[in-house]
Design a protein around this motif. Structure first.
Motif, PDB file in Angstrom:
ATOM      1  N   ILE A 222      -0.920  -5.515  -1.042  1.00 45.65           N
ATOM      2  CA  ILE A 222      -0.935  -4.328  -1.892  1.00 45.65           C
ATOM      3  C   ILE A 222      -2.184  -3.496  -1.634  1.00 45.65           C
ATOM      4  CG2 ILE A 222      -0.974  -3.510  -4.283  1.00 45.65           C
ATOM      5  CD1 ILE A 222       1.690  -4.694  -3.383  1.00 45.65           C
ATOM      6  N   ALA A 223      -3.335  -4.150  -1.469  1.00 42.03           N
ATOM      7  CA  ALA A 223      -4.584  -3.421  -1.249  1.00 42.03           C
ATOM      8  C   ALA A 223      -4.581  -2.695   0.091  1.00 42.03           C
ATOM      9  CB  ALA A 223      -5.768  -4.378  -1.344  1.00 42.03           C
ATOM     10  N   LEU A 224      -4.126  -3.368   1.159  1.00 45.82           N
ATOM     11  CA  LEU A 224      -4.088  -2.727   2.472  1.00 45.82           C
ATOM     12  C   LEU A 224      -3.092  -1.571   2.498  1.00 45.82           C
ATOM     13  CD1 LEU A 224      -4.266  -5.847   4.824  1.00 45.82           C
ATOM     14  CD2 LEU A 224      -6.009  -4.078   4.535  1.00 45.82           C
ATOM     15  N   ASN A 225      -1.975  -1.739   1.814  1.00 47.27           N
ATOM     16  CA  ASN A 225      -0.998  -0.654   1.739  1.00 47.27           C
ATOM     17  C   ASN A 225      -1.575   0.550   0.998  1.00 47.27           C
ATOM     18  OD1 ASN A 225       1.820   0.493   1.837  1.00 47.27           O
ATOM     19  ND2 ASN A 225       1.519   0.380  -0.372  1.00 47.27           N
ATOM     20  N   LEU A 226      -2.285   0.275  -0.107  1.00 48.85           N
ATOM     21  CA  LEU A 226      -2.905   1.375  -0.861  1.00 48.85           C
ATOM     22  C   LEU A 226      -3.977   2.067  -0.030  1.00 48.85           C
ATOM     23  CD1 LEU A 226      -3.283   3.022  -3.422  1.00 48.85           C
ATOM     24  CD2 LEU A 226      -4.722   1.183  -4.329  1.00 48.85           C
ATOM     25  N   LYS A 227      -4.734   1.298   0.740  1.00 45.81           N
ATOM     26  CA  LYS A 227      -5.749   1.887   1.610  1.00 45.81           C
ATOM     27  C   LYS A 227      -5.097   2.831   2.625  1.00 45.81           C
ATOM     28  CE  LYS A 227      -9.543   0.690   4.745  1.00 45.81           C
ATOM     29  NZ  LYS A 227     -10.243  -0.390   5.477  1.00 45.81           N
ATOM     30  N   ALA A 228      -3.961   2.408   3.180  1.00 52.38           N
ATOM     31  CA  ALA A 228      -3.233   3.265   4.123  1.00 52.38           C
ATOM     32  C   ALA A 228      -2.749   4.544   3.447  1.00 52.38           C
ATOM     33  CB  ALA A 228      -2.056   2.498   4.710  1.00 52.38           C
ATOM     34  N   CYS A 229      -2.262   4.412   2.207  1.00 55.12           N
ATOM     35  CA  CYS A 229      -1.797   5.592   1.454  1.00 55.12           C
ATOM     36  C   CYS A 229      -2.946   6.553   1.165  1.00 55.12           C
ATOM     37  CB  CYS A 229      -1.124   5.155   0.157  1.00 55.12           C
ATOM     38  SG  CYS A 229       0.420   4.257   0.400  1.00 55.12           S
ATOM     39  N   ASN A 230      -4.117   6.009   0.850  1.00 51.90           N
ATOM     40  CA  ASN A 230      -5.295   6.863   0.632  1.00 51.90           C
ATOM     41  C   ASN A 230      -5.656   7.623   1.906  1.00 51.90           C
ATOM     42  OD1 ASN A 230      -6.021   6.544  -2.113  1.00 51.90           O
ATOM     43  ND2 ASN A 230      -6.909   4.547  -1.701  1.00 51.90           N
ATOM     44  N   HIS A 231      -5.593   6.944   3.042  1.00 50.81           N
ATOM     45  CA  HIS A 231      -5.887   7.603   4.318  1.00 50.81           C
ATOM     46  C   HIS A 231      -4.867   8.698   4.614  1.00 50.81           C
ATOM     47  CE1 HIS A 231      -9.174   5.333   6.470  1.00 50.81           C
ATOM     48  NE2 HIS A 231      -9.018   4.608   5.369  1.00 50.81           N
ATOM     49  N   PHE A 232      -3.617   8.464   4.236  1.00 53.06           N
ATOM     50  CA  PHE A 232      -2.582   9.477   4.431  1.00 53.06           C
ATOM     51  C   PHE A 232      -2.906  10.739   3.641  1.00 53.06           C
ATOM     52  CE2 PHE A 232       1.628  11.239   3.106  1.00 53.06           C
ATOM     53  CZ  PHE A 232       2.045  11.668   4.367  1.00 53.06           C
TER      54      PHE A 232
END
Length: 540
Positions: A222-232
């Protein structure tokens, strides 16, 4: 929110040296408790299945298998284990509430409610029924179960998650921060805080909070996915995809939820590539899949398909209200339906006027859209001016902003904004061309408006643009280009009264020459234009 994870991972091992650990590992098979403490549910499940296959059963092995399968995201396997337990006469009563939790995660809400009703009264049962009441939109039951919540960590986390799902992000943040002050070791709460900040569009703040958690748990899905979404949101799809690669590399082959999440988000990060292959099967699995498929259809100009997909959706979040508003507005404009435009205006007003969204960027955009449909452009500019700093290079924003400026007669500013637009699809749209031509004419640049017409092919749009140039140039005293436009119109439609307009424009040219506002060499042009019509008149 991760409703299943209500307790932090706890340690309790006595520190031992690496040498001692290696020595023990040679003689001792890992125990179930060790796997659970390390959150290695796959290892725990493998151990339990092995023990069951050789007849060496751990106490309550069926319960533990259901537990491990649940935490691996294999809800179907977990459901089967718990269901088989309920058929045994010595089944513990609490199994019914465990089964209800699994059914909840499978989206079988009615079945989950029935199973929960067979379980004894407990805090877990109350929390589950609390969430089911939210799913059923039953406010009366929701408030009843809310009153049963206590000031304990699990109940407060459940309350915070309901706030999150009802878009009350600040209320959720307040609960999480209070719990963090009381329990500084509950690092997972930082992920929840980061999720809330992401929903509030504070992507940089979300990233800062998330970084603390990832230092301790670098493999969190969940944390890595959220980090990717923030970068998007902060950068672009390529940056997000690079972050998501880390998640792909560590994702377990048995963790189906992570696979679906990755496939879904890759489509978003790649601008819709593969949407028709990936998103339809995920519509009932990931809530955002339906919304992103609607967005894909809108970008492909397939408004009717987008409407078919979203028309039966009962909106519960601001994003769903906004998307339904956009689809209804697009369909209303395409088929000329005032009813759809009215529905769109109401959706936009509902979001923009809500207490939770009125001061957010999407909320202000909604109010601008509402007033745009009502043609109240002064109000449109109030809201667009408040957020324009965030959209300087956004072509869609500039397109709407320039239209509002032009509608209020601010043609100089409107022209400058129109010329900032780089998107070829927008620049070839008749609405863009007609507004830009009008701005040119009102700013005494009739030649540029005429050049816009010359670049267009023969079509109904080019005929309409020609009419606009002819009438607006005549109105603004730019008689040379008015005469050219009326002459072209007369050739395209000889039976009309465009001759009258052309004749008036030619007279206007002579007036400008006499007033020294036009070159005398231009006088040859109106003479040539009128020669054929005058000779025709004398023959009659």
């Amino acid at each position: 929110m991760i409703l299943s994870r209500i307790k932090p991972a706890v340690g309790g091992e006595t520190p031992v040296s690496i040498g001692e650990k290696k020595k023990k590992n040679k003689t001792k098979v890992p125990r179930l408790e060790e796997y659970l403490q390390q959150r290695d549910y796959l290892g725990a499940l493998t151990l339990l299945e092995f023990q069951r296959s050789i007849g060496e059963k751990e106490e309550h092995v069926d319960l533990w298998i259901g537990f491990c399968a649940f935490h691996l995201g294999d809800y179907k396997r977990s459901m089967e284990e718990y269901k088989s337990l309920t058929m045994k006469p010595e089944c513990p009563a609490d199994v019914w509430v465990y089964l209800a939790c699994v059914l909840f995660f499978l989206g079988l809400y009615k079945e989950a409610e029935e199973a929960a009703s067979k379980a004894p009264v407990s805090p877990l049962q109350n929390r589950l029924l609390f969430h089911l009441a939210h799913k059923f939109n039953d406010e009366k039951k929701l408030m009843g179960f809310h009153q049963n919540l206590e000031d304990v960590t699990e109940d407060q986390l459940s309350l915070a998650s309901i706030h999150y799902m009802r878009s009350h992000y600040q209320e959720a943040i307040d609960i999480y921060k209070r719990l963090l002050l009381q329990n500084r070791d509950f690092l997972a709460l930082k992920v929840y805080v980061a999720l809330c900040y992401y929903k509030l569009d504070y992507y940089d703040v979300s990233q800062e909070v998330l970084a603390v958690y990832l230092q301790s748990i670098p493999d969190s899905t969940i944390a890595l996915n959220l980090k990717a979404c923030n970068h998007f949101r902060l950068y672009n799809g390529k940056a997000a995809e690079a972050e998501l690669k880390n998640l792909i590399d560590i994702s377990s082959c048995s963790f189906e939820f992570a696979k679906e999440l990755i496939r879904h988000n890759l489509v978003v990060f790649r601008g819709g590539e593969g949407a028709l292959q990936v998103l339809p099967p995920l519509i009932d699995v990931i809530p955002e899949a339906r919304l992103n498929l609607v967005i894909y259809y809108l970008r492909q100009d397939d408004v009717q398909e987008a409407y078919n997909l979203i028309q039966d959706l009962v909106p519960t979040t601001p994003q769903e209200y906004i998307l339904k508003g956009v689809v209804n507005a697009a369909l209303g404009q395409e088929i000329g339906s005032r009813d759809h435009l009215k529905i769109a205006q109401q959706f936009f007003q509902l979001v923009g006027g809500s207490a939770s969204e009125c001061d957010t960027i999407p909320g202000r955009q909604c109010m601008a859209s509402c007033f745009f449909l009502l043609r109240q452009f002064e109000d449109v500019l109030i809201y667009l001016n408040s957020v324009k700093g965030y959209f300087y290079n956004d072509d869609t924003f500039n397109f709407n902003y320039a239209q509002a400026k032009a509608a209020l007669g601010n043609y100089k500013e409107a022209e400058e904004i129109f010329l900032l637009i780089q998107n070829e699809k927008i620049k070839n749209d008749y609405v863009y061309l007609s507004w830009l031509a009008r701005c040119y004419i009102m700013n005494q640049k009739g030649r540029l408006a005429w050049e816009l017409y010359l670049k267009m092919g023969t079509s109904s749009d080019s005929f309409s643009l020609l009419q606009l140039i002819a009438n607006d140039c005549y109105k603004m005293g730019q008689f040379y280009y008015a005469a050219k436009a009326f002459d072209a119109l007369e050739k395209l439609d000889p039976g009309s009264n465009y001759w009258e307009g052309k004749r008036g424009a030619c007279v206007g040219i002579f007036q400008l020459i006499l007033a020294n506002k036009e070159s005398k060499y231009v006088c040859l042009f109106p003479v040539q234009l009128c020669r054929f019509k005058v000779s025709q008149f004398y023959k009659v």
